[in-house]
Design a protein around this motif. Structure first.
Motif, short mmCIF file in Angstrom:
data_model
loop_
_atom_site.label_atom_id
_atom_site.label_comp_id
_atom_site.label_asym_id
_atom_site.label_seq_id
_atom_site.Cartn_x
_atom_site.Cartn_y
_atom_site.Cartn_z
N ILE A 1 0.88 -1.21 -0.04
CA ILE A 1 0.12 -0.01 0.00
C ILE A 1 0.82 1.42 -0.03
CG2 ILE A 1 -1.97 -1.12 0.99
CD1 ILE A 1 -1.33 -0.15 3.52
N LEU A 2 2.01 1.19 -0.41
CA LEU A 2 2.94 2.41 -0.83
C LEU A 2 3.21 3.41 0.49
CD1 LEU A 2 4.77 3.59 -2.81
CD2 LEU A 2 2.79 4.64 -3.77
N ASN A 3 3.90 3.06 1.20
CA ASN A 3 4.32 4.28 2.35
C ASN A 3 3.37 4.87 3.06
OD1 ASN A 3 7.31 4.53 2.17
ND2 ASN A 3 7.04 4.90 -0.05
N TYR A 4 2.36 3.92 3.45
CA TYR A 4 1.26 4.28 4.23
C TYR A 4 1.75 4.97 5.48
CZ TYR A 4 -2.67 4.32 7.42
OH TYR A 4 -3.54 4.47 8.38
N SER B 1 11.98 1.58 8.68
CA SER B 1 10.89 2.61 8.71
C SER B 1 9.49 1.81 8.17
CB SER B 1 11.39 3.60 7.83
OG SER B 1 11.50 3.33 6.40
N LEU B 2 9.70 0.74 7.76
CA LEU B 2 8.39 -0.01 7.19
C LEU B 2 8.27 -1.39 7.82
CD1 LEU B 2 8.91 0.95 3.39
CD2 LEU B 2 7.41 1.94 4.85
N THR C 1 8.68 10.14 2.91
CA THR C 1 9.93 10.09 2.46
C THR C 1 9.95 11.62 1.59
OG1 THR C 1 9.29 9.40 0.35
CG2 THR C 1 9.74 7.81 2.28
N SER C 2 11.45 11.74 1.04
CA SER C 2 11.39 12.87 0.26
C SER C 2 10.60 12.96 -0.75
CB SER C 2 12.92 13.01 -0.21
OG SER C 2 13.16 12.02 -1.20
N TYR C 3 10.08 11.71 -1.42
CA TYR C 3 9.27 11.60 -2.59
C TYR C 3 7.74 11.41 -2.36
CZ TYR C 3 10.88 6.95 -1.94
OH TYR C 3 11.10 5.65 -1.46
N CYS C 4 7.59 10.57 -1.27
CA CYS C 4 6.37 10.48 -0.72
C CYS C 4 6.01 11.47 0.37
CB CYS C 4 5.93 9.01 -0.34
SG CYS C 4 5.81 7.81 -1.75
N THR C 5 4.89 12.42 0.32
CA THR C 5 4.55 13.40 1.37
C THR C 5 3.07 13.31 1.68
OG1 THR C 5 4.16 14.96 -0.36
CG2 THR C 5 6.53 14.88 0.45
#
Length: 433
Positions: free
Chosen positions: A51-54, A127-128, A58-62
């Motif tokens: 489910i992608l950086n729930y 972190s995940l 990160t620097s690219y997922c905000t």
């Protein structure tokens, strides 16, 4: 085929010489929804989803391009339509509260109250984490473990979750054992370097070593394995072991990466470009559900349901393209939009069939076994000098016979009491129609 809106009346009136049946009339209103809910009594659907950086920034997922509240709403839409019973999720922020947020905002929403989460597992530095959600009205947990180290006691990139479930059979209070199965949730190292591949193999080997040490049946591996080919060392460690080995339910070996021959099973990416989301369109089979050999063979109460393995949202016609480009009727438009927005991965599902328990009833001839659930119209043979009764759970008698051979009456789907009287006494058990 039954019409989804068929309604009718029927009477039950079987009267052989030694058989008495209470005459009943029932109004049947059959629909696709009710048929599906009945099927779930003996079918369990497993689902894996990155489910992608729930709730992981990160620097690219905000928060602006990967809103957690939006993701929760999209996941709710997907779960409501796909109706899984176990969901392994990858790429959840490591804060333990994130599992609660998912549970409350994506699973137990509306009238749903029966979802639960397995325990939070963390290796102390990643972190995940993974999350394992399950339907607590259908399944319970017997044990939970975690793998955090490889064979050389080096830390794995991420912890691997292991949960052993038991099926809450209607006969659990009877004299038969319920089915159990093990779900392993994993997220292997991403990347296409030799170092990345080596770290994936360390995780795969750790999983097989754990299974060899515990010797459980009905084992499933769900997750984002980040493999580009079935020839990669990590995948070979999973499927080619000398002791334990996993099976790919769809037996699709080959070079999956950017290969149109595998277009129908690719799971990444849902789009051609993005910031938080990876681009490139559907061209990789990263997400898998593998199972132990006895699940394919049906040797231990649980069997893979043929043709039930799907990458949700992949219609086979979007190789190297976004899933919402042109037409895609594999799911509803609402789910298609949710899949596109939530993650760059697609969920994968598989159905497993729980073997009906055999209802063993003591008689003066030994054990008399009945199929359970009971097939409609089955012909059964009673032990000699026996009497059989079927009644509702409240005690209303529906069927009675002392015939040696008789046909099981047609009853509405549900749970009933079966009472067998013999020369040596009587026994009552629950039975499902």
């Amino acid at each position: 085929m039954i019409s989804p809106a068929f309604a009718g009346l029927f009477s039950l009136n079987l009267c052989p010489s030694k058989t008495k049946v209470v005459r009943l009339s029932f109004l049947l209103v059959l629909s696709i929804l009710t048929l599906n809910s009945v099927a779930q009594d003996r079918t369990v659907r497993l689902m894996t989803y990155n489910i992608l950086n729930y709730r992981n920034t990160t620097s690219y997922c905000t928060s602006s391009n990967n809103s957690s509240s939006n993701k929760e709403g999209h996941l709710e839409t997907i779960i409501s339509e796909i109706e899984p019973h176990v969901v392994v999720m990858n790429e959840i922020g490591s804060n333990p509260n994130n599992l609660t947020y998912l549970l409350n905002n994506a699973f137990n929403t509306g009238s749903a109250t029966n979802w639960a989460m397995a325990n939070h597992v963390h290796n102390g530095f990643s972190s995940l984490v993974n999350g394992v959600a399950y339907r607590s009205d259908i399944l319970g947990i017997t044990n939970q473990w975690a793998i955090t180290k490889d064979a050389d006691n080096n830390s794995l990139v991420r912890a691997i979750d292991i949960v052993r479930f038991y099926y809450k059979d209607a006969l659990l209070q009877g004299n038969s054992d319920t089915a159990t199965f093990v779900v392993i949730g994993a997220h292997f190292k991403a990347g296409n370097s030799s170092s990345d591949a080596a770290q994936r193999n360390q995780a795969a080997t750790a999983i097989v070593d754990w299974i060899d040490a515990h010797n459980f049946e009905n084992v499933f591996l769900l997750g984002d394995l980040n493999t580009y080919s079935s020839n990669e060392s990590s995948f070979q460690s999973l499927i080619g072991g000398n002791t334990f080995r996993f099976e790919d339910p769809i037996t699709s070996n080959g070079n999956w990466h950017n290969n149109s021959n595998f277009a129908s099973i690719h799971t990444q990416s849902t789009r051609t470009s993005g910031n938080c989301h990876s681009g490139g369109g559907l061209d990789d089979r990263f997400d898998h559900i593998l199972c132990s050999e006895e699940v394919i063979e049906g040797d231990a109460q649980i069997t893979y349901a043929p043709n039930s393995y799907f990458a949700i949202g992949n219609d086979g016609n979007h190789f190297n393209n976004a899933i919402n480009s042109g037409t895609n009727y594999s799911v509803s438009s609402a789910v298609l939009s949710a899949l596109y927005a939530l993650s760059d991965h697609l969920p994968v599902i598989v159905d497993i069939e729980i073997e009906g328990q055999q209802l063993a009833i003591a008689s003066h001839e030994g054990n008399w076994k009945l199929p359970n659930p009971m097939p409609a119209g089955a012909t059964l043979t009673l032990p000699e000098q026996s009497h059989l009764y079927i009644s509702t759970l409240t005690g209303q008698e529906l069927f009675e016979t002392s015939e040696t051979t008789f046909t099981v009456p047609l009853l509405p789907m549900g749970t009933y009491l079966l009472r067998l009287e013999t020369m040596n006494g009587h026994t009552t058990r629950k039975i499902i129609f």
